[in-house]
Enzyme design. Structure first.
Site, PDB file in Angstrom:
ATOM      1  CG  ASP A 126       1.921  -7.218  -9.251  1.00 15.84           C
ATOM      2  OD1 ASP A 126       1.612  -8.364  -8.894  1.00 15.84           O
ATOM      3  OD2 ASP A 126       2.528  -6.421  -8.511  1.00 15.84           O
ATOM      4  CG  MET A 168       1.095 -11.696  -4.744  1.00  9.59           C
ATOM      5  SD  MET A 168       2.668 -12.257  -5.404  1.00  9.59           S
ATOM      6  CE  MET A 168       3.510 -12.737  -3.888  1.00  9.59           C
ATOM      7  CD  GLU A 221       0.760  -8.064  -2.662  1.00  8.61           C
ATOM      8  OE1 GLU A 221       1.259  -8.791  -1.800  1.00  8.61           O
ATOM      9  OE2 GLU A 221       1.339  -7.791  -3.739  1.00  8.61           O
TER      10      GLU A 221
END
Ligand code: F6P
Length: 348
Positions: A126, A168, A221
């Site tokens: 991330d 993600m 997401e």
């Protein structure tokens, strides 16, 4: 010294490269290294594995982690901190190198304050860990997502479709912005900037009325809505599950499909969704991530050698530097809004 190494949290391409680097450098420094299996759980359960020159041979390019991982929070376990200390002492472990993201390193930070000798290595696809310009694994995830967007472009164009690509990014839209820019997305939606579904549809409608017959929308997401028309009342995450892990995180995923349905309903354009999911985390790390992971691992071994505990290896510019674990886990690193503005130039 006997040094324990563990990998915690979601796996990430490059973990094995870090393990290899910590072991090789620590052995050169004259220390012994032991693997702690499955994150912080391994130290609670005394689940160890031998780490020597042979056991780390041939792992540089391999995804996953030879140590296994878990999202165990020792502070949610009975006497967790005391058991960590006792099990370290019982097994002669003098120091721990913890490779992880905000949760794993949050524990490392607390343990360090409690007197445990620990250093950190920043991991997460991330890229949302504070105090480092980049985490390893992010570059690989961006490359996987970019390749997917390239492929989705040709099929979207062939069928005159809108394709929504869910990537993600729980709290930060780094993967969405980088892969969306690299892949030429027509719209990028990120957690940092709640979106309005009407505005998204307007942009797509204008694009299609100006001669284009397909669009690519990249959505994190964890992207949030401004309005409550298709999600939770407060416009928060679209959840795929109410289950939480031991750090209290809910499982995300699902916004791509919901968004695709809404776009089709409101614009009349045929729309499909693709959720990239864990594909972004699996497989071989890129050369960039292998090099970064190796530099982090060697640096972490040097921090141990110098007795500089309570610190994490971090990338600043092109230098690897030491930052305190406290600073690293103090807040999340959200996307650079100037970068997002550059991406916005190409919306529509
Ligand atoms: O580690 C970060 C991350 O990949 C997030 O982007 C994602 O929300 C989460 O982990 C998924 O976790 P799990 O592997 O438990 O499904």
């Amino acid at each position: 010294m006997k040094i324990g190494v563990l990998t915690g949290g979601g796996d990430c391409p490059g973990l094995n490269a870090v393990i290899r680097a910590v072991v090789r450098k620590s052995l050169q420094n004259g220390h012994e290294v032991i693997g702690i299996r499955e994150g912080w759980r391994g130290i609670l359960e005394k689940n160890f594995m031998k780490l020597d020159r042979d056991s780390i041979s041939g792992i540089l390019h391999r995804g996953g982690t030879i140590l296994g991982t878990s999202r165990t929070n020792i502070y949610k376990e009975k006497d967790g901190e005391a058991r960590v200390k006792a099990n370290m002492a019982e097994n002669g472990i003098d120091a721990i190198v913890a490779i992880g993201g905000e949760d794993t390193l949050g524990i490392a930070s607390k343990l360090s304050k409690a007197g445990v000798k620990v250093v950190g290595v920043p991991k997460t696809i991330d890229n949302d860990l504070n105090a480092t310009d980049y985490t390893f694994g992010f570059d690989t995830a961006v490359n996987v997502a970019t390749e997917a967007i390239d492929r989705l472009h040709t099929t979207a164009e062939a069928h005159n479709r809108v394709i929504v690509v869910e990537v993600m990014g729980r709290h930060a839209g780094w993967i969405a912005v980088h892969s969306g820019m690299a892949g030429g997305a027509d719209m990028i939606l990120v957690p940092e900037k709640p979106f309005n579904i009407e505005e998204v549809c307007d942009v797509l409608t204008k694009r299609h009325s100006s001669g284009k017959n397909f669009s690519i929308v990249v959505v994190s997401e964890g992207a949030k809505l401004q309005t409550d028309d298709i999600a939770d009342k407060d416009g928060s995450f679209v959840l795929s599950s109410m289950k939480t892990d031991s750090f209290g995180h809910v499982r995300l995923g699902g916004i791509g499909n919901i968004l695709a349905e809404e776009i089709e309903k409101r614009t009349g354009f045929e729309t499909r969704a693709t959720v990239l999911g864990h594909i972004q985390r699996g497989g071989s790390p890129t050369a960039f991530d292998r090099v970064l992971a190796t530099r982090f691992g060697v640096f972490a071994a040097e921090l141990v050698e110098k007795g500089k505990f309570g610190y994490m290896a971090a990338l600043k510019g092109n230098e690897i530097v030491a930052v305190s674990l406290e600073q690293a886990v103090g807040e999340l690193k959200t996307i650079d809004m100037d970068l997002y503005k550059v991406a916005e130039t190409f919306f529509g």
